[in-house]
Design a protein around this motif. Structure first.
Motif, PDB file in Angstrom:
ATOM      1  N   PHE A 418       0.994  -1.348  -0.057  1.00 33.40           N
ATOM      2  CA  PHE A 418      -0.114   0.273  -0.127  1.00 33.40           C
ATOM      3  C   PHE A 418       0.777   1.385   0.029  1.00 33.40           C
ATOM      4  CE2 PHE A 418      -2.700   3.459   2.072  1.00 33.40           C
ATOM      5  CZ  PHE A 418      -4.298   3.045   1.355  1.00 33.40           C
ATOM      6  N   SER A 419       0.608   2.386  -1.175  1.00 35.67           N
ATOM      7  CA  SER A 419       1.661   3.459  -0.215  1.00 35.67           C
ATOM      8  C   SER A 419       0.612   4.423  -0.197  1.00 35.67           C
ATOM      9  CB  SER A 419       1.924   3.610  -2.269  1.00 35.67           C
ATOM     10  OG  SER A 419       2.427   2.525  -2.854  1.00 35.67           O
ATOM     11  N   ILE A 420       1.342   5.683   0.755  1.00 40.01           N
ATOM     12  CA  ILE A 420       1.291   6.659   0.444  1.00 40.01           C
ATOM     13  C   ILE A 420       1.654   7.756   0.199  1.00 40.01           C
ATOM     14  CG2 ILE A 420       0.191   8.399   2.790  1.00 40.01           C
ATOM     15  CD1 ILE A 420      -0.233   6.068   4.433  1.00 40.01           C
ATOM     16  N   SER A 421       1.204   8.831  -0.418  1.00 40.26           N
ATOM     17  CA  SER A 421       2.477   9.865  -1.064  1.00 40.26           C
ATOM     18  C   SER A 421       1.131  11.366  -0.415  1.00 40.26           C
ATOM     19  CB  SER A 421       1.489  10.497  -3.031  1.00 40.26           C
ATOM     20  OG  SER A 421       2.699  11.408  -3.282  1.00 40.26           O
ATOM     21  N   ASN A 422       2.676  12.344   0.434  1.00 42.72           N
ATOM     22  CA  ASN A 422       1.929  13.068   1.066  1.00 42.72           C
ATOM     23  C   ASN A 422       2.736  14.954   0.654  1.00 42.72           C
ATOM     24  OD1 ASN A 422       1.026  15.129   2.679  1.00 42.72           O
ATOM     25  ND2 ASN A 422       1.366  13.869   4.914  1.00 42.72           N
ATOM     26  N   LEU A 423       2.183  15.600   0.356  1.00 47.95           N
ATOM     27  CA  LEU A 423       2.419  16.869  -0.711  1.00 47.95           C
ATOM     28  C   LEU A 423       1.330  17.991  -0.048  1.00 47.95           C
ATOM     29  CD1 LEU A 423       2.056  16.246  -4.141  1.00 47.95           C
ATOM     30  CD2 LEU A 423       3.595  16.045  -3.047  1.00 47.95           C
ATOM     31  N   GLY A 424       1.170  17.125   1.519  1.00 47.12           N
ATOM     32  CA  GLY A 424       0.553  18.843   2.609  1.00 47.12           C
ATOM     33  C   GLY A 424       1.756  19.749   2.508  1.00 47.12           C
ATOM     34  N   GLY A 427       2.541  22.867   0.109  1.00 49.74           N
ATOM     35  CA  GLY A 427       0.657  23.508   0.216  1.00 49.74           C
ATOM     36  C   GLY A 427      -0.346  23.190  -0.786  1.00 49.74           C
ATOM     37  N   ILE A 428       0.072  21.789  -0.815  1.00 49.39           N
ATOM     38  CA  ILE A 428      -1.323  20.932  -1.657  1.00 49.39           C
ATOM     39  C   ILE A 428      -2.187  21.177  -0.398  1.00 49.39           C
ATOM     40  CG2 ILE A 428      -1.672  19.468  -3.752  1.00 49.39           C
ATOM     41  CD1 ILE A 428       0.306  21.642  -4.191  1.00 49.39           C
ATOM     42  N   ASP A 429      -3.424  21.600  -1.556  1.00 56.01           N
ATOM     43  CA  ASP A 429      -5.318  20.884  -0.458  1.00 56.01           C
ATOM     44  C   ASP A 429      -5.136  19.222  -0.274  1.00 56.01           C
ATOM     45  OD1 ASP A 429      -5.106  23.724   0.347  1.00 56.01           O
ATOM     46  OD2 ASP A 429      -6.372  24.041  -1.075  1.00 56.01           O
ATOM     47  N   GLU A 430      -5.817  18.923  -1.773  1.00 51.31           N
ATOM     48  CA  GLU A 430      -6.074  18.067  -2.636  1.00 51.31           C
ATOM     49  C   GLU A 430      -5.365  17.428  -3.631  1.00 51.31           C
ATOM     50  OE1 GLU A 430     -10.274  17.381  -3.544  1.00 51.31           O
ATOM     51  OE2 GLU A 430     -10.164  18.624  -2.456  1.00 51.31           O
ATOM     52  N   PHE A 431      -4.906  16.308  -4.484  1.00 53.73           N
ATOM     53  CA  PHE A 431      -4.386  15.864  -4.845  1.00 53.73           C
ATOM     54  C   PHE A 431      -4.907  14.158  -5.572  1.00 53.73           C
ATOM     55  CE2 PHE A 431      -1.233  14.128  -2.709  1.00 53.73           C
ATOM     56  CZ  PHE A 431      -0.766  13.698  -3.263  1.00 53.73           C
ATOM     57  N   ILE A 432      -4.759  14.084  -6.693  1.00 55.32           N
ATOM     58  CA  ILE A 432      -5.049  12.627  -6.887  1.00 55.32           C
ATOM     59  C   ILE A 432      -3.837  11.627  -7.173  1.00 55.32           C
ATOM     60  CG2 ILE A 432      -6.431  10.815  -8.891  1.00 55.32           C
ATOM     61  CD1 ILE A 432      -7.966  12.339  -6.886  1.00 55.32           C
ATOM     62  N   ALA A 433      -3.066  10.832  -6.682  1.00 55.72           N
ATOM     63  CA  ALA A 433      -1.772  10.050  -7.322  1.00 55.72           C
ATOM     64  C   ALA A 433      -2.656   8.867  -8.243  1.00 55.72           C
ATOM     65  CB  ALA A 433      -1.085   9.289  -5.523  1.00 55.72           C
ATOM     66  N   VAL A 434      -1.355   8.127  -8.957  1.00 58.82           N
ATOM     67  CA  VAL A 434      -1.328   7.174  -9.916  1.00 58.82           C
ATOM     68  C   VAL A 434      -0.931   5.986  -8.877  1.00 58.82           C
ATOM     69  CG1 VAL A 434      -0.529   5.808 -11.846  1.00 58.82           C
ATOM     70  CG2 VAL A 434      -0.590   8.700 -11.713  1.00 58.82           C
ATOM     71  N   GLY A 446      -3.124  16.034   1.289  1.00 58.11           N
ATOM     72  CA  GLY A 446      -3.373  16.854   1.565  1.00 58.11           C
ATOM     73  C   GLY A 446      -2.989  17.198   2.817  1.00 58.11           C
ATOM     74  N   ARG A 447      -2.616  19.378   3.158  1.00 54.89           N
ATOM     75  CA  ARG A 447      -2.568  19.833   4.225  1.00 54.89           C
ATOM     76  C   ARG A 447      -3.167  20.127   4.770  1.00 54.89           C
ATOM     77  NH1 ARG A 447      -4.136  25.453   4.651  1.00 54.89           N
ATOM     78  NH2 ARG A 447      -4.475  25.648   2.295  1.00 54.89           N
ATOM     79  N   PHE A 448      -3.212  19.528   5.911  1.00 55.91           N
ATOM     80  CA  PHE A 448      -4.044  20.302   6.980  1.00 55.91           C
ATOM     81  C   PHE A 448      -4.443  21.696   6.919  1.00 55.91           C
ATOM     82  CE2 PHE A 448      -0.581  19.993   9.696  1.00 55.91           C
ATOM     83  CZ  PHE A 448      -0.379  21.129  10.679  1.00 55.91           C
ATOM     84  N   ARG A 449      -5.707  22.463   7.751  1.00 57.05           N
ATOM     85  CA  ARG A 449      -6.551  23.226   6.967  1.00 57.05           C
ATOM     86  C   ARG A 449      -7.479  23.658   8.296  1.00 57.05           C
ATOM     87  NH1 ARG A 449      -8.284  19.896   3.430  1.00 57.05           N
ATOM     88  NH2 ARG A 449     -10.527  20.550   3.244  1.00 57.05           N
ATOM     89  N   PRO A 450      -7.442  24.890   8.975  1.00 61.43           N
ATOM     90  CA  PRO A 450      -8.150  25.530   9.206  1.00 61.43           C
ATOM     91  C   PRO A 450      -9.725  25.942   8.505  1.00 61.43           C
ATOM     92  CG  PRO A 450      -7.302  26.815   9.246  1.00 61.43           C
ATOM     93  CD  PRO A 450      -6.236  26.390   8.837  1.00 61.43           C
ATOM     94  N   VAL A 451     -10.755  25.381   9.407  1.00 69.24           N
ATOM     95  CA  VAL A 451     -12.156  25.663   9.063  1.00 69.24           C
ATOM     96  C   VAL A 451     -13.214  25.585  10.092  1.00 69.24           C
ATOM     97  CG1 VAL A 451     -14.087  23.758   7.536  1.00 69.24           C
ATOM     98  CG2 VAL A 451     -11.125  23.506   6.806  1.00 69.24           C
ATOM     99  N   LEU A 452     -13.687  26.685   9.321  1.00 64.37           N
ATOM    100  CA  LEU A 452     -15.496  26.544  10.894  1.00 64.37           C
ATOM    101  C   LEU A 452     -16.287  25.864  10.371  1.00 64.37           C
ATOM    102  CD1 LEU A 452     -15.046  30.206  10.811  1.00 64.37           C
ATOM    103  CD2 LEU A 452     -13.782  28.757  12.874  1.00 64.37           C
ATOM    104  N   LYS A 453     -16.730  25.057  11.525  1.00 67.43           N
ATOM    105  CA  LYS A 453     -17.664  24.509  11.448  1.00 67.43           C
ATOM    106  C   LYS A 453     -18.836  24.542  12.606  1.00 67.43           C
ATOM    107  CE  LYS A 453     -16.324  19.822   8.863  1.00 67.43           C
ATOM    108  NZ  LYS A 453     -16.279  18.532   9.440  1.00 67.43           N
ATOM    109  N   LEU A 454     -20.134  24.490  12.163  1.00 69.03           N
ATOM    110  CA  LEU A 454     -21.325  24.793  13.359  1.00 69.03           C
ATOM    111  C   LEU A 454     -21.502  23.413  14.197  1.00 69.03           C
ATOM    112  CD1 LEU A 454     -23.304  26.751  14.493  1.00 69.03           C
ATOM    113  CD2 LEU A 454     -25.136  26.045  12.588  1.00 69.03           C
ATOM    114  N   THR A 455     -21.504  23.523  15.229  1.00 65.69           N
ATOM    115  CA  THR A 455     -21.300  23.038  16.381  1.00 65.69           C
ATOM    116  C   THR A 455     -22.900  22.935  17.837  1.00 65.69           C
ATOM    117  OG1 THR A 455     -19.786  22.869  17.594  1.00 65.69           O
ATOM    118  CG2 THR A 455     -19.127  21.385  15.647  1.00 65.69           C
TER     119      THR A 455
END
Length: 504
Positions: A418-424, A427-434, A446-455
């Protein structure tokens, strides 16, 4: 130092077994370590020499990885006439994955370097050097007649087409000397014929020097303004058949300047690039193998994709606590552990496709993509599900450094389930790997980013709360991991990653 690959075995034992007490036994070249499942198997290449006094020992280009077809001689570490002891490094060989050192398996003298350092694309089994026993005359050793110095793989010769019979063809237009020949688009040719104009009266502005419809319309406007005259071709009688000769280039003596070349010439090495030229970039062995494997993967493997957002807030808190105890781990280390735990829970995803059908893999070996100057290589975290976070972090750091230095051993990058490719970190939000065949899945992070959520709080009141999210996208081989199985895997992976206690 580069990885080590040993040449030869104990010839004294082989001489005793075969009943020879005098001269050396045939040279033995040890091949590459291959990977079957999770075990590393090795094999030997035997190449015979004549049982005669003074016969040299052949040093052949070995196979150092399952995908290796050619090798490059990076550097010879011994000189001709220099004594060689068992275990001494002879030369450095660049494979399609790393730089490997070829070591001697017995004492002797390096008599002849057949392939000089810097030579590229040396085929497997080609003769690269000769050795003799101590005390033998190394200066007059001869290259065996049956094996000559290898040369880089030449392009296959293209057969010349048979000469076509000469057929009289009606003359449509003759390009007079001094006039440039243009590539004219069909629409432009129709306009030029209709208004009795010639493309040489204008300027081609299309890509790669094509005379476009717009260029033809400009000529028509100039003709209507009486700024140019009609150009009617005059028929030229057919010349009698003569022996074909190579046409000599005729310098252009008139006509408008040509804005760009139809085929950009190659630039001259050591000189500044001229307008319209390009420079060829030499491709390393690793780059060529990556290009070949990616092309095969995209053209032969049916890729399916699924994405999910994961909250890594709990992971970041645990990481901060570990940093206080001087334990350095990254978010990617938790991702590797979460993927390994999920594969242990769902062994149906820990499979590969070998061309005939799916195979269940007994070990959970995670391949981690590492970017190097020569290309991307995937060292393997063996048995990742049984390792702790700190052990995974130490393994990733050590293997990443060896990968960037080109010192990975074959067993450290061959295989994987199983392979893992991390471009976080870029500064990459998301991508598709081959997918990396024969593996069935690869996870792109991708990178971790702050997101506001209603809880809702404990009293049921709505409030905005900040969450740290990452987007993971899994590419899966639909032949073995269908959409439903891939969806369940991402669901379990998300639950494991968001709850660090499940990773213990």
């Amino acid at each position: 130092m580069a990885a080590s690959w040993r040449l030869g075995c104990d010839p004294r034992l082989l001489r005793c077994l075969l009943g020879f007490r005098g001269r050396r036994s045939p040279g033995l070249v040890k091949g590459a370590a291959g990977c079957s499942g999770c075990r590393v198997a090795s094999w030997r290449w035997f190449h015979s020499t004549q049982w005669m006094h003074g016969d040299p020992i052949k040093i052949l280009m070995p196979s150092l990885s399952p995908t290796m077809e050619e090798g490059n001689i990076v550097k010879w570490l011994k000189k001709e006439g220099e004594a060689v002891s068992a275990g001494d490094a002879l030369c450095e060989i660049e494979t399609d994955k790393a730089v490997v050192t070829l070591d001697a398996g017995d004492d002797g003298i390096l008599a002849k370097i057949v392939v000089e350092e810097g030579a590229k694309n040396i085929r497997l089994g080609s003769l690269i050097g000769l050795m003799v026993e101590e005390g033998e005359d190394w200066k007059h050793v001869e290259i065996p007649k049956d094996v000559g110095p290898p040369s880089p793989a030449a392009k296959p010769s293209v057969p010349h087409p048979p000469p076509e019979p000469q057929i009289s063809i009606p003359v449509q237009k003759e390009h007079t000397p001094g006039k440039l020949q243009f590539r004219v688009s069909p629409a432009a040719r129709n306009i030029l014929d209709k208004h009795a104009l010639d493309a040489s009266q204008g300027t081609a502005t299309g890509p790669r020097g094509i005379f476009t419809k717009e260029d033809a319309l400009k000529l028509v406007e100039l003709k209507q303004m009486d700024k140019i005259t009609e150009s009617k071709p005059t028929p030229v009688p057919l010349a009698p058949p003569t022996t074909p000769t190579a046409p000599l280039p005729t310098p252009a003596t008139g006509g408008p300047s040509y804005p760009r070349p139809m085929i950009p010439p190659v630039s001259t090495p050591g000189q500044p690039n001229a307008v319209g030229t390009f420079s060829e970039i030499p491709a390393s062995s690793i780059r060529r193998v990556i290009a070949k494997r990616l092309t095969e993967s995209k053209s032969t493997v049916p890729h399916a994709y699924a994405t999910a957002d994961c909250d890594v807030g709990a992971i970041l808190k645990v990481r901060q606590d570990l940093v206080k105890d001087d334990i350095k781990v990254s978010v990617n280390d938790f991702i590797i552990k979460a993927a390994a735990v999920t594969l242990k829970q769902m062994p149906d995803v820990n499979v590969s496709w070998d061309g005939e059908g799916p195979k269940q893999l007994p070990c959970i070996d995670i391949s981690v993509a590492v970017a190097t100057d020569k290309g991307v290589i995937t060292p393997i975290i063996k048995n990742a599900a049984a390792k702790g976070i700190q052990e995974i972090a130490d393994s990733v750091r050590a293997l990443s450094k060896k990968a960037r230095d080109g010192k990975l051993l074959p067993e450290e990058y061959q295989g994987g389930s199983f392979s893992i490719s991390n471009l976080g970190m870029f500064g990459i939000d998301e991508f598709i790997a081959v997918i990396n065949p024969p593996q069935a899945c690869i996870l792109a992070v991708g990178r971790f980013r702050p997101v506001l959520k209603l809880t809702q709080d404990e009293e049921g009141n709505a409030k905005l709360q900040q969450h740290q999210l990452i987007t993971v996208a899994m590419s899966s081989d639909s032949r073995v991991v269908d959409d439903e199985l891939a969806t369940r895997f991402l669901k379990n992976f998300k639950a494991n990653l968001e709850n660090p206690f499940r990773l213990a």
